[in-house]
Every structure is written in C-alpha cells, then in structure tokens.
Design a protein around this motif. Sequence first.
Motif, PDB file in Angstrom:
ATOM      1  N   ALA A  53       0.835  -1.202   0.000  1.00 45.66           N
ATOM      2  CA  ALA A  53       0.000   0.000   0.000  1.00 45.66           C
ATOM      3  C   ALA A  53       0.869   1.251   0.000  1.00 45.66           C
ATOM      4  N   ARG A  54       0.586   2.133  -0.938  1.00 49.65           N
ATOM      5  CA  ARG A  54       1.345   3.355  -1.074  1.00 49.65           C
ATOM      6  C   ARG A  54       1.034   4.314   0.050  1.00 49.65           C
ATOM      7  N   SER A  55       2.017   5.081   0.464  1.00 51.53           N
ATOM      8  CA  SER A  55       1.796   6.085   1.507  1.00 51.53           C
ATOM      9  C   SER A  55       1.299   7.368   0.852  1.00 51.53           C
ATOM     10  N   SER A  56       0.050   7.321   0.362  1.00 52.66           N
ATOM     11  CA  SER A  56      -0.547   8.503  -0.255  1.00 52.66           C
ATOM     12  C   SER A  56      -0.759   9.586   0.797  1.00 52.66           C
ATOM     13  N   ASP A  57      -0.760  10.821   0.336  1.00 60.61           N
ATOM     14  CA  ASP A  57      -1.068  11.942   1.215  1.00 60.61           C
ATOM     15  C   ASP A  57      -2.572  11.987   1.413  1.00 60.61           C
ATOM     16  N   LEU A  58      -3.032  11.560   2.588  1.00 61.13           N
ATOM     17  CA  LEU A  58      -4.458  11.513   2.892  1.00 61.13           C
ATOM     18  C   LEU A  58      -4.854  12.602   3.873  1.00 61.13           C
ATOM     19  N   SER A  59      -4.079  13.692   3.919  1.00 62.68           N
ATOM     20  CA  SER A  59      -4.416  14.784   4.833  1.00 62.68           C
ATOM     21  C   SER A  59      -5.766  15.389   4.485  1.00 62.68           C
ATOM     22  N   SER A 102      -1.276  11.595  -4.483  1.00 68.53           N
ATOM     23  CA  SER A 102      -1.697  12.662  -3.579  1.00 68.53           C
ATOM     24  C   SER A 102      -3.158  12.989  -3.842  1.00 68.53           C
ATOM     25  N   TRP A 103      -3.801  13.551  -2.820  1.00 71.58           N
ATOM     26  CA  TRP A 103      -5.231  13.839  -2.902  1.00 71.58           C
ATOM     27  C   TRP A 103      -5.509  15.252  -2.408  1.00 71.58           C
ATOM     28  N   SER A 104      -6.488  15.892  -3.037  1.00 70.53           N
ATOM     29  CA  SER A 104      -6.930  17.213  -2.599  1.00 70.53           C
ATOM     30  C   SER A 104      -8.422  17.171  -2.325  1.00 70.53           C
ATOM     31  N   ARG A 105      -8.868  18.018  -1.415  1.00 69.50           N
ATOM     32  CA  ARG A 105     -10.284  18.048  -1.059  1.00 69.50           C
ATOM     33  C   ARG A 105     -11.067  18.821  -2.111  1.00 69.50           C
ATOM     34  N   CYS A 116      -8.304  13.824   3.831  1.00 69.32           N
ATOM     35  CA  CYS A 116      -9.301  12.961   4.474  1.00 69.32           C
ATOM     36  C   CYS A 116      -9.102  12.898   5.983  1.00 69.32           C
ATOM     37  N   GLY A 117      -8.264  13.767   6.510  1.00 62.39           N
ATOM     38  CA  GLY A 117      -7.967  13.700   7.929  1.00 62.39           C
ATOM     39  C   GLY A 117      -7.249  12.429   8.305  1.00 62.39           C
ATOM     40  N   GLY A 118      -6.516  11.860   7.354  1.00 64.76           N
ATOM     41  CA  GLY A 118      -5.778  10.627   7.609  1.00 64.76           C
ATOM     42  C   GLY A 118      -6.598   9.362   7.483  1.00 64.76           C
ATOM     43  N   GLU A 119      -7.906   9.469   7.227  1.00 67.06           N
ATOM     44  CA  GLU A 119      -8.757   8.286   7.108  1.00 67.06           C
ATOM     45  C   GLU A 119      -8.657   7.675   5.712  1.00 67.06           C
ATOM     46  N   LEU A 120      -9.003   6.385   5.614  1.00 67.47           N
ATOM     47  CA  LEU A 120      -8.922   5.680   4.346  1.00 67.47           C
ATOM     48  C   LEU A 120      -9.996   6.146   3.376  1.00 67.47           C
ATOM     49  N   ILE A 121      -9.667   6.080   2.091  1.00 68.46           N
ATOM     50  CA  ILE A 121     -10.630   6.428   1.040  1.00 68.46           C
ATOM     51  C   ILE A 121     -11.515   5.217   0.760  1.00 68.46           C
TER      52      ILE A 121
END
Length: 361
Positions: free
Chosen positions: A202-208, A254-257, A210-215
């Motif tokens: 599992a990649r260490s995606s930037d989930l900030s 990486s992910w953006s809100r 999501c508040g660190g929660e899983l997608i």
Amino acid sequence: SVPGQFVTWSLSNAGHRTVYNLGAGACGGATCPVLLQTQDNGTSWSTVHRFEQSSAAAQVQPGSGRINAPAQLRDVRFMTPTVGYVFGGDLWVTRDSGATFSRVQHPGRTVLDVVAYRGKVLVVTGEQCTTNSCSGSVNVHQMKLSENAVPTQGGTSSYLSTPIDSAQLVVQDGTGYLTTTSAADGGPLAPLPVVGGAIEDARSSDLSACGGELIQSFTPSLARSHHLFGLCAPVENGARTSYTLVKSTDDGASWSRVSKGAVRLPTGARTYLAAIDDTRLAAAAAGAGGSQLAASGALVVSTDGGASFTARDAPLTLPASGVDWLASPGGSQYFAVSLTSSGYWWSKDYGNTWTLVDPAR
C-alpha cells in the motif's frame, strides 16, 4: 422471452446500443443465473442464455459483500458485443453474444472481479474463500481476449491481513488499485496499487485531505487520464451521513479536497461513486444486508465537479434498500441497480433525469 420473475444483478454496456443484463430467473422449476440482451438500449430484450449448471439458491442481497460460492455466477462484463465474461465464484466466456459459454480455467479458488484494459483481461481471484469472505490471498492475472484459460504463470499475489467480503480492481492509465472491504464491518481497507501487473505494498498517499482516514468508493474519471475520485471521512448526523469528496490527478499519489459535506447519503449504508469526467459525478448508497434506509437521498448527482450534489430519488421511487451498484459506461450515461427487481435505472443526460428500464415488461 424474459422470465417473469427476473431480478437484475449486473449490467454491461457492450457498445453499439447493446447491453447485457445478468440476473436471477427461472430455469425449469428452479432459479438460476439468466443472461438477457438488448440491441436497442433497452427498448426490447431477449434471453440469450440460462446457466442451469450454476446455483442461484442464495439470492444476492443489496448492501452485502460480493464474494460468492464457487459455483455461483454474479456479474457480467462484455468487452465487445460478441465477447464477454460471466463470473462470481466461477468464470465463463462467450464469443457468440451469449449463445454458448465455456468455462475458463483459472488460478485461485474464487473469482472476485474481471476488468478489460487495453485489449487484455485482468482477473482477480481469492484464496480460502467461503460464500461471504476470503481470508487467504488476492491474486491478479492477465489473459488475452483470445485465450480460453487464465495463465498460471505471471500473476501477482498479496496476502490478506484481515478477511474481506469484496474486491474491486480500478485501472486508470496503466496503474491500478485493488480496493477491498472488511468482512467484519464492510469498511474500506487500504487499497493495494497494481503497477506493471504486480500488486505492490500500500502506497503512503497523502491523505491529509481525508484527515488521515482511508478512502472508500474509489472511482476513476472516465474522461481524464490519471484522475481519480473517492469518498472518505464519514460524519454521521442522525439518518444522514456526510462525506468528504477528494480528487487525485497523479494516479492516487496525492489527494486534494473537492468538498466537505456536499455528499450526504443515508446512514449505515455501503456507498458507491461514479465519475463520467471531472465535472459530472454521482454517488449512491444501499442498506447493509438489504436493510431499509432511514432517509431518502440514496442517489445524488453533481454537475459542478463535486462542489454540490442534488438528490435524484424522485420521481424514481427507489426501493427502500437503496442503490447497490452505480457506474458509468461513458458518454453521458449512468446505470444504477438495486438488486430488488427486474428493472434498473438509466440516465443518458449526466444524471439529470433517469428512466426505469424493465426487461420483464
């Protein structure tokens, strides 16, 4: 003719106005998986195959896991109007539009998902599986459309840290993500990247975002390369739960809100997400184990990139259990299936209006 007691389980748009519909129907005095076909986008239907050798005794329930017994068939995927696959615990192929099927030999005990990508077929299987869960490993194998067996060499595997009750492979521009849900509570587990045909850690995606929660409810944007959407960080508020919608433009690194709280669905449900492009999205929910939802709004649609969503339940009269499967075949279309009737819902205007298509009528 179409069986009178037919119940839709799975749809596949094969192109050229041809759609296949797999569900439960009559086989003599028993019930078995039945495959229907339309060549005019659902105006008229015919039965093309009955899988009398497959068991359909355990009816598929909305909001439940998607792992089936070895002899069960549950889903349909057509790659062309003539070549397609039906799978569940087992895997079968047709090359004559469903008139005849042959069993596809495959590694792994239970088939969990089948995906077509760039002229190849990706087959996901599981080990140590029961009717409702797998606890051994998940495997991804590739085969050609012309092959009648999944090659035993060249596959990739990953051992499961916890039992799962579903697995879905999302592929976008050469990079895939194998998403699974926990058999304990149906919650999302960390997605496994599939790169170059191999499952990676599992990649260490930037989930900030999501508040660190899983997608959860992972889906590609069909019209944009490398773009993905997901729902995360559920917040319950009585009968409704709100979600954060996030977006990736780099294959999930990486992910953006996009929005927080714009997606609101009934509480206690499994969620589904589909994206035609970066502007038009839809989300849906189904009551766990077929339970009734305590709130309306089980199907919501966005036409502004996910900044806002509008409920499209009315005048659809969705079942109380909600929508168990949601997808876009491309263009301006969405399909939604409830697993409770012969009909399914179809939109050809980006989700603005929906039509009930009932093969049994």
